[in-house]
Design a protein around this motif. Structure first.
Motif, PDB file in Angstrom:
ATOM      1  N   GLU A  65       1.229  -1.206   0.516  1.00  0.00           N
ATOM      2  CA  GLU A  65       0.138  -0.150   0.109  1.00  0.00           C
ATOM      3  C   GLU A  65       1.212   1.043   0.000  1.00  0.00           C
ATOM      4  O   GLU A  65       0.178   2.302  -0.729  1.00  0.00           O
ATOM      5  N   LEU A  66       2.307   1.376   0.580  1.00  0.00           N
ATOM      6  CA  LEU A  66       2.595   2.878   1.229  1.00  0.00           C
ATOM      7  C   LEU A  66       3.972   2.791  -0.809  1.00  0.00           C
ATOM      8  O   LEU A  66       3.689   3.661  -0.761  1.00  0.00           O
ATOM      9  N   GLU A  67       3.771   1.181  -1.267  1.00  0.00           N
ATOM     10  CA  GLU A  67       4.528   1.861  -2.463  1.00  0.00           C
ATOM     11  C   GLU A  67       3.560   2.055  -3.588  1.00  0.00           C
ATOM     12  O   GLU A  67       3.962   3.676  -4.023  1.00  0.00           O
ATOM     13  N   ASP A  68       2.142   1.694  -3.539  1.00  0.00           N
ATOM     14  CA  ASP A  68       1.781   2.287  -4.715  1.00  0.00           C
ATOM     15  C   ASP A  68       0.997   4.238  -4.296  1.00  0.00           C
ATOM     16  O   ASP A  68       0.589   4.859  -4.778  1.00  0.00           O
ATOM     17  N   SER A  69       1.056   4.270  -2.562  1.00  0.00           N
ATOM     18  CA  SER A  69       0.840   5.453  -2.155  1.00  0.00           C
ATOM     19  C   SER A  69       1.848   6.419  -2.935  1.00  0.00           C
ATOM     20  O   SER A  69       1.594   7.573  -3.424  1.00  0.00           O
ATOM     21  N   LYS A  70       3.723   5.807  -2.328  1.00  0.00           N
ATOM     22  CA  LYS A  70       4.943   6.734  -2.998  1.00  0.00           C
ATOM     23  C   LYS A  70       4.119   7.226  -4.882  1.00  0.00           C
ATOM     24  O   LYS A  70       4.601   8.285  -5.513  1.00  0.00           O
ATOM     25  N   LYS A  71       3.602   5.922  -5.499  1.00  0.00           N
ATOM     26  CA  LYS A  71       3.990   6.430  -7.130  1.00  0.00           C
ATOM     27  C   LYS A  71       2.783   6.794  -7.306  1.00  0.00           C
ATOM     28  O   LYS A  71       3.062   7.894  -8.089  1.00  0.00           O
ATOM     29  N   LYS A  72       1.404   6.868  -6.544  1.00  0.00           N
ATOM     30  CA  LYS A  72       0.110   8.143  -6.642  1.00  0.00           C
ATOM     31  C   LYS A  72       1.201   9.510  -6.113  1.00  0.00           C
ATOM     32  O   LYS A  72       0.752  10.188  -7.291  1.00  0.00           O
ATOM     33  N   LEU A  73       2.067   9.485  -5.223  1.00  0.00           N
ATOM     34  CA  LEU A  73       1.995  10.660  -4.974  1.00  0.00           C
ATOM     35  C   LEU A  73       3.100  11.303  -6.228  1.00  0.00           C
ATOM     36  O   LEU A  73       2.673  12.156  -6.507  1.00  0.00           O
ATOM     37  N   GLU A  74       3.663  10.460  -6.403  1.00  0.00           N
ATOM     38  CA  GLU A  74       4.827  10.966  -7.405  1.00  0.00           C
ATOM     39  C   GLU A  74       3.696  11.714  -9.363  1.00  0.00           C
ATOM     40  O   GLU A  74       4.920  12.313  -9.366  1.00  0.00           O
ATOM     41  N   GLU A  75       3.519  10.620  -9.553  1.00  0.00           N
ATOM     42  CA  GLU A  75       2.481  10.563 -10.176  1.00  0.00           C
ATOM     43  C   GLU A  75       1.547  12.079 -10.169  1.00  0.00           C
ATOM     44  O   GLU A  75       1.587  13.104 -10.774  1.00  0.00           O
ATOM     45  N   LEU A  76       0.986  12.545  -9.025  1.00  0.00           N
ATOM     46  CA  LEU A  76       0.590  14.063  -8.514  1.00  0.00           C
ATOM     47  C   LEU A  76       1.505  14.847  -8.667  1.00  0.00           C
ATOM     48  O   LEU A  76       1.337  15.914  -9.275  1.00  0.00           O
ATOM     49  N   LYS A  77       2.875  14.909  -7.727  1.00  0.00           N
ATOM     50  CA  LYS A  77       4.034  15.852  -8.387  1.00  0.00           C
ATOM     51  C   LYS A  77       4.386  15.961  -9.959  1.00  0.00           C
ATOM     52  O   LYS A  77       4.378  17.351 -10.026  1.00  0.00           O
ATOM     53  N   THR A  78       4.661  14.812 -10.689  1.00  0.00           N
ATOM     54  CA  THR A  78       4.428  15.136 -11.594  1.00  0.00           C
ATOM     55  C   THR A  78       3.281  16.283 -12.998  1.00  0.00           C
ATOM     56  O   THR A  78       3.561  17.678 -13.444  1.00  0.00           O
ATOM     57  N   GLU A  81       3.507  19.299 -10.816  1.00  0.00           N
ATOM     58  CA  GLU A  81       5.052  20.395 -11.427  1.00  0.00           C
ATOM     59  C   GLU A  81       4.066  20.916 -13.296  1.00  0.00           C
ATOM     60  O   GLU A  81       4.688  22.250 -13.396  1.00  0.00           O
ATOM     61  N   ASP A  82       3.595  19.913 -14.416  1.00  0.00           N
ATOM     62  CA  ASP A  82       2.931  19.852 -15.278  1.00  0.00           C
ATOM     63  C   ASP A  82       2.159  21.022 -15.295  1.00  0.00           C
ATOM     64  O   ASP A  82       2.438  22.241 -15.987  1.00  0.00           O
ATOM     65  N   THR A  83       1.601  21.004 -13.807  1.00  0.00           N
ATOM     66  CA  THR A  83       0.378  22.243 -14.424  1.00  0.00           C
ATOM     67  C   THR A  83       0.641  24.250 -13.861  1.00  0.00           C
ATOM     68  O   THR A  83       0.376  24.765 -14.234  1.00  0.00           O
ATOM     69  N   ASN A  84       1.570  23.875 -12.438  1.00  0.00           N
ATOM     70  CA  ASN A  84       2.446  25.183 -12.203  1.00  0.00           C
ATOM     71  C   ASN A  84       3.106  25.611 -13.655  1.00  0.00           C
ATOM     72  O   ASN A  84       3.591  26.496 -13.506  1.00  0.00           O
TER      73      ASN A  84
END
Ligand SMILES: [Zn+2]
Length: 133
Positions: A65-78, A81-84
């Protein structure tokens, strides 16, 4: 038998039955060097061996679950940054348009002022002509 079956001493653990008042007849595993200077402190109730692996299963599920959350967090970060970046581009466009608009407004004011001056000059000339007549 618990997984491995070997304690920190590197020796096979022993299977015994408790004869204490608190746990009569309860089976357990412990270090064969129990109560000696080499005792590593290993002790496990036999009826908790299953609980141990169930707990491990829970930990593994949490890790996934933690790995999944990390992946999702990474996607959200990207995405963030794109939106920014897009926002920054829009800001630049807006300030360019603002400058262009300011420039056009100034030109229009200049043009209007020129027209006023020309009309006034014309009117003044006409009055001069009228006065001449
Ligand atoms: Zn040991």
């Amino acid at each position: 038998m618990p997984p491995g079956g070997i304690c920190a001493c590197g020796e096979l653990i022993v299977y015994l039955t408790s004869h204490t008042n608190d746990n009569p007849g309860r089976h357990f595993w412990r270090c064969r060097n129990f109560k000696t200077p080499r005792d590593c402190g290993f002790f496990l109730w036999d009826d908790e061996v299953g609980l141990g692996s169930a707990r491990q299963g829970g930990i593994d599920a949490l890790k996934t679950e933690l790995e999944d959350s990390k992946k999702k967090l990474e996607e959200l970060k990207t995405k963030f940054e794109d939106t920014n970046r897009k926002l920054e581009e829009s800001k630049n466009k807006i300030s360019k348009l603002q400058r262009k608009l300011d420039c056009e407004m100034m030109n229009k004011n200049l043009a209007f002022s020129t027209i006023v001056v020309v009309v006034l000059a014309w009117l003044t000339n006409r009055e001069d002509e009228v006065l001449l007549i």
